[in-house]
Design an enzyme around this catalytic site. Sequence first.
Site, PDB file in Angstrom:
ATOM      1  N   LYS A 145       0.821  -1.209   0.000  1.00 22.51           N
ATOM      2  CA  LYS A 145       0.000   0.000   0.000  1.00 22.51           C
ATOM      3  C   LYS A 145       0.867   1.276   0.000  1.00 22.51           C
ATOM      4  O   LYS A 145       2.083   1.197   0.172  1.00 22.51           O
ATOM      5  CB  LYS A 145      -0.963  -0.034   1.197  1.00 22.51           C
ATOM      6  CG  LYS A 145      -1.920  -1.250   1.173  1.00 22.51           C
ATOM      7  CD  LYS A 145      -2.948  -1.172   0.087  1.00 22.51           C
ATOM      8  CE  LYS A 145      -3.755  -2.343  -0.344  1.00 22.51           C
ATOM      9  NZ  LYS A 145      -4.245  -3.389   0.451  1.00 22.51           N
TER      10      LYS A 145
HETATM   11  C1  PLP Z   1      -5.487  -4.392   0.755  1.00 23.37           C
HETATM   12  C2  PLP Z   1      -6.958  -4.211   0.743  1.00 23.37           C
HETATM   13  C3  PLP Z   1      -7.747  -4.510   1.867  1.00 23.37           C
HETATM   14  C4  PLP Z   1      -7.225  -5.252   3.047  1.00 23.37           C
HETATM   15  O1  PLP Z   1      -6.203  -4.628   3.711  1.00 23.37           O
HETATM   16  P1  PLP Z   1      -5.456  -5.433   4.890  1.00 23.37           P
HETATM   17  O2  PLP Z   1      -4.741  -4.350   5.641  1.00 23.37           O
HETATM   18  O3  PLP Z   1      -4.527  -6.386   4.208  1.00 23.37           O
HETATM   19  O4  PLP Z   1      -6.486  -6.115   5.697  1.00 23.37           O
HETATM   20  C5  PLP Z   1      -9.094  -4.172   1.850  1.00 23.37           C
HETATM   21  N1  PLP Z   1      -9.653  -3.600   0.769  1.00 23.37           N
HETATM   22  C6  PLP Z   1      -8.953  -3.330  -0.346  1.00 23.37           C
HETATM   23  C7  PLP Z   1      -9.638  -2.674  -1.487  1.00 23.37           C
HETATM   24  C8  PLP Z   1      -7.585  -3.657  -0.402  1.00 23.37           C
HETATM   25  O5  PLP Z   1      -6.888  -3.435  -1.530  1.00 23.37           O
END
Ligand code: PLP
Length: 395
Positions: A191
């Site tokens: 991210k």
């Molecule tokens: C990465 C992601 C999540 C989950 O994030 P985590 O921190 O891994 O639980 C949820 N929604 C979207 C759209 C994502 O890309």
Amino acid sequence: MSRAIQPVRETFLPFARPSMSLAEERAVVESLRSGWLSTGPKVSEFEARFAEHIGARHAIGLNSCTAGLHLSLLLHGVGPRDEVITSPITFASTANVIVHAGALPVFAEVDKRTFNLDPEDVERRITPATRAIIVVHFAGMPCPLAEFEELCGRHGISLIEDAAHAAGSAYEGRPVGARGNLTSFSFYATKNMTTGEGGMLVLNDDELADRARVLRLHGLSLDAWNRYGNSGYRHWDIIEAGFKYNMTDLQAALGLQQLAKLAEFNARRAEIAARYDSAFADIPGIRPLSHAVPPRWLHPHHLYVLLTIPETLGFTRDEMMDRIQRAKVGVGVHFRAVHLHPYYRQTYGFHPGGLPVAEGVGDNVLSIPLFPAMSGQDVEDVITAVYQAADRGRR
Ligand SMILES: *Cc1c(COP(=O)(O)O)cnc(C)c1O
């Protein structure tokens, strides 16, 4: 005739790679030496900084964005016999948490320009059982929040924001998360800012924030920092059957460093996206997803998405991805439509044809590398690999 695919570089360029510097290393070591490995002062500091960055009253450190989305549903009282509407163009967790809460997932169409939920289609799917809508800011492009808020207000249902892609996004001049809807950010490794694994639930309501803090740590009446602090011994009580969703100080130490660099990271992402835009403006068979936003909005370029047009290319999205990978450039898919995955088909009877726009997106999108640590040469290599894969000469 299709030319043979050649590697465009010596080493494989991964789809994503985090930007970690000496500052992060020092912060983690300092945190290790402090003796606070679990939820302690660094988590509180990161929460305060993040809340300030968003302009929200509360930020609650969690071990994932998924945890934040799950807690959001529980905080809004979603449970069995309720329906929750969300986007099929999202990661597994956005839909899975609806199942975890015991509710029925309902998928609606996406806007073909942004891949964000289409408010008109969402409204058509509202029934007396609908309790909440989870919007996903796809690639970081803010959803039309005012429209969703108006719609939710009119139907008496809750609005929840999946802001996993939206660190650094702004909607009408304010950061995503500032409007008081329960909003969850992800700090997963790929991210825009990362703590390895981690997430943050952002909100304004004081009572819901208190309950979220209890639910994130087993439903205990006090958190560990207070329990083992130097203010005298106090018993804790179990006041709810809560969860193990807390963030650690090690994660928060990383997060503080990454948050300080978020604007710089996103500026580099924007530069790379602009280079891709000019390179891919007119390759037949490929259309980049637009990331144009109104003047007071910010797009954080979490992803650079290409929509393939198989009829023009003469082959499928999967073949296109395979060709790019063989050229030694990593690719991803964001996302195959969630309702067509085996669990959702088998459990709820979803089948192709129900959501034509989303299904077209799910069958034809691919994402190419876009991360701040990419060099200028990396970016050019990706462009060469895409041209070669599309069987076009490089301009
Ligand atoms: C990465 C992601 C999540 C989950 O994030 P985590 O921190 O891994 O639980 C949820 N929604 C979207 C759209 C994502 O890309």
